[in-house]
Design a protein around this motif. Structure first.
Motif, short mmCIF file in Angstrom:
data_model
loop_
_atom_site.label_atom_id
_atom_site.label_comp_id
_atom_site.label_asym_id
_atom_site.label_seq_id
_atom_site.Cartn_x
_atom_site.Cartn_y
_atom_site.Cartn_z
N GLY A 235 0.90 -1.41 0.11
CA GLY A 235 -0.07 0.00 -0.04
C GLY A 235 0.80 1.40 -0.13
N LEU A 236 2.18 0.98 0.36
CA LEU A 236 2.95 2.45 0.65
C LEU A 236 3.97 2.44 -0.62
CD1 LEU A 236 3.46 2.45 4.39
CD2 LEU A 236 1.86 3.91 2.99
N GLN A 237 4.08 1.39 -1.36
CA GLN A 237 5.13 1.62 -2.33
C GLN A 237 5.35 2.89 -2.93
OE1 GLN A 237 5.06 -1.99 -4.65
NE2 GLN A 237 5.93 -3.17 -2.92
N ARG A 238 4.10 3.35 -3.59
CA ARG A 238 3.90 4.60 -4.33
C ARG A 238 3.70 5.74 -3.73
NH1 ARG A 238 1.50 5.77 -8.81
NH2 ARG A 238 2.79 7.09 -9.12
N THR A 239 3.59 5.87 -2.43
CA THR A 239 3.34 6.76 -1.65
C THR A 239 3.98 7.97 -1.73
OG1 THR A 239 1.88 5.46 -0.17
CG2 THR A 239 2.41 7.65 0.67
N PRO A 240 5.52 8.06 -1.50
CA PRO A 240 6.37 8.81 -1.69
C PRO A 240 6.34 9.67 -2.99
CG PRO A 240 7.30 6.99 -0.66
CD PRO A 240 6.13 6.45 -1.27
N GLU A 241 6.16 9.07 -3.89
CA GLU A 241 6.11 9.62 -5.34
C GLU A 241 4.51 10.39 -5.43
OE1 GLU A 241 7.01 6.58 -5.28
OE2 GLU A 241 9.37 7.15 -5.51
N ARG A 242 3.76 9.71 -5.03
CA ARG A 242 2.35 10.39 -4.96
C ARG A 242 2.27 11.88 -4.23
NH1 ARG A 242 -0.25 5.84 -3.29
NH2 ARG A 242 -0.28 4.30 -5.06
N TYR A 243 2.87 11.42 -2.94
CA TYR A 243 2.91 12.57 -2.05
C TYR A 243 3.64 13.84 -2.72
CZ TYR A 243 2.83 15.70 1.89
OH TYR A 243 2.89 16.76 2.60
N ALA A 244 4.84 13.46 -3.13
CA ALA A 244 5.74 14.57 -3.98
C ALA A 244 4.75 15.38 -4.89
CB ALA A 244 6.87 13.96 -4.37
N GLN A 245 4.02 14.60 -5.73
CA GLN A 245 3.40 15.32 -6.88
C GLN A 245 2.13 16.15 -5.98
OE1 GLN A 245 1.82 12.08 -9.56
NE2 GLN A 245 4.19 11.86 -10.28
N ALA A 246 1.59 15.59 -5.07
CA ALA A 246 0.42 16.23 -4.32
C ALA A 246 0.92 17.58 -3.83
CB ALA A 246 -0.02 15.32 -3.49
N VAL A 247 2.01 17.54 -3.07
CA VAL A 247 2.54 18.41 -2.37
C VAL A 247 2.99 19.52 -3.25
CG1 VAL A 247 4.97 18.25 -1.90
CG2 VAL A 247 3.60 19.38 -0.27
N MET A 248 3.58 19.28 -4.50
CA MET A 248 3.72 20.30 -5.38
C MET A 248 2.53 21.13 -5.96
SD MET A 248 7.10 20.52 -5.66
CE MET A 248 7.73 21.25 -7.33
N TRP A 249 1.53 20.08 -6.18
CA TRP A 249 0.16 20.74 -6.78
C TRP A 249 -0.32 21.67 -5.48
CZ3 TRP A 249 -4.92 21.46 -5.62
CH2 TRP A 249 -5.63 21.86 -6.51
N MET A 250 -0.35 21.00 -4.25
CA MET A 250 -1.02 21.65 -3.22
C MET A 250 -0.16 23.32 -2.91
SD MET A 250 -2.38 19.02 -0.49
CE MET A 250 -0.81 18.14 -0.58
N THR A 251 1.09 23.51 -3.55
CA THR A 251 1.78 24.59 -3.37
C THR A 251 2.12 25.38 -4.68
OG1 THR A 251 3.89 23.30 -3.31
CG2 THR A 251 2.99 23.89 -1.39
N LYS A 252 1.17 25.01 -5.51
CA LYS A 252 1.51 25.50 -6.89
C LYS A 252 1.29 27.04 -7.27
CE LYS A 252 -3.14 24.39 -8.49
NZ LYS A 252 -3.80 25.75 -9.02
N GLY A 253 0.73 27.68 -5.79
CA GLY A 253 0.44 29.25 -6.01
C GLY A 253 2.13 29.69 -6.03
N TYR A 254 3.21 29.02 -5.75
CA TYR A 254 4.40 29.46 -5.84
C TYR A 254 4.84 29.73 -7.26
CZ TYR A 254 5.20 28.70 -0.72
OH TYR A 254 5.16 28.82 0.61
#
Ligand SMILES: [Zn+2]
Length: 236
Positions: free
Chosen positions: A73-92
């Motif tokens: 369940g966690l294998q792709r979590t780091p990559e997924r989170y990386a993409q998510a956090v870049m999206w959640m901070t796209k205002g930069y």
């Protein structure tokens, strides 16, 4: 009119040759850091490198909290989170001057313009967990008769909310952005939000709502105008 909030001077980030009614020093990102500018100018490879670095850090977090980063369940979590956090901070990566491009008009209108119930979700900079809520933005056009395209008020809020924030600063940044874009007689912003760092950890006060406001110009100096705004915000 100048705002009562001092801020560091920001480098002009607009490409040369472009023009905009916003004064040159106010172009760009609000309160950018050096790394904000390097993210904004990153190439595709540099961006991939950033996401890889974030994913590595998330893997470390998973190990440290007592998880197995290699379980299915966690294998792709780091990559997924990386993409998510870049999206959640796209205002930069968004320049205010681009957000407002072609949406400032001269209009014979001198009454209050109010957009309310704008949904906002942002990340608290102290805990990196979300806070969500609603925002209302109002202004009264100035002598220059400039107005903003209505959807742009929500876009300004979106740009600043997709950065790490504290609610007080988010509220102020939105007000100042409107002030600088069209120099109206006044700007008012009020925001109501629920902070997950308060409701799901620490003091655990489910349902608590934090309210912040920023009043500039006539909303600050004229009680009647401020009251009219607050009545309209509540009138639902
Ligand atoms: Zn927090």
């Amino acid at each position: 009119m100048s705002t009562p909030f001092p801020r560091p001077s920001t480098p002009p980030l607009l490409a040369s040759g472009q023009s905009s009614p916003i004064p040159p020093n106010e172009h760009g990102l609000g309160w950018p850091a050096k790394s904000t500018v390097s993210r904004l100018n990153a190439t595709a490879e540099e961006r991939a490198e950033r996401e890889k670095k974030i994913a590595g850090a998330v893997r470390t977090i998973l190990e440290c909290i007592g998880e197995d980063p290699d379980r299915e369940g966690l294998q792709r979590t780091p990559e997924r989170y990386a993409q998510a956090v870049m999206w959640m901070t796209k205002g930069y990566e968004e320049r205010l001057s681009d957000v407002l491009n072609n949406a400032i008009f001269a209009e014979d209108h001198d009454e209050m313009v109010l957009v309310r119930d704008i949904d906002i979700s942002s990340l608290c900079e102290h805990h990196l967990v979300p806070f969500t809520g609603k925002i209302a933005i109002a202004y009264i056009p100035g002598q220059n008769q400039l107005v903003l395209g209505l959807s742009k008020l929500a876009r300004i809020a979106e740009t600043f909310s997709r950065r790490l924030q504290v609610q007080e600063r988010l509220t102020k940044q939105i007000a100042i952005a409107v002030q600088e874009a069209i120099n109206p007689r006044g700007v008012a912003v009020v925001m109501e939000a629920t902070h997950l760092c308060m409701t799901m950890r620490g003091v655990q006060k489910p349902g608590s709502i934090t309210v912040t406001s920023c009043m500039l110009g006539c909303f600050r100096t004229q009680q009647k105008t401020r009251e009219e705004f607050l009545t309209l915000v509540k009138g639902r």
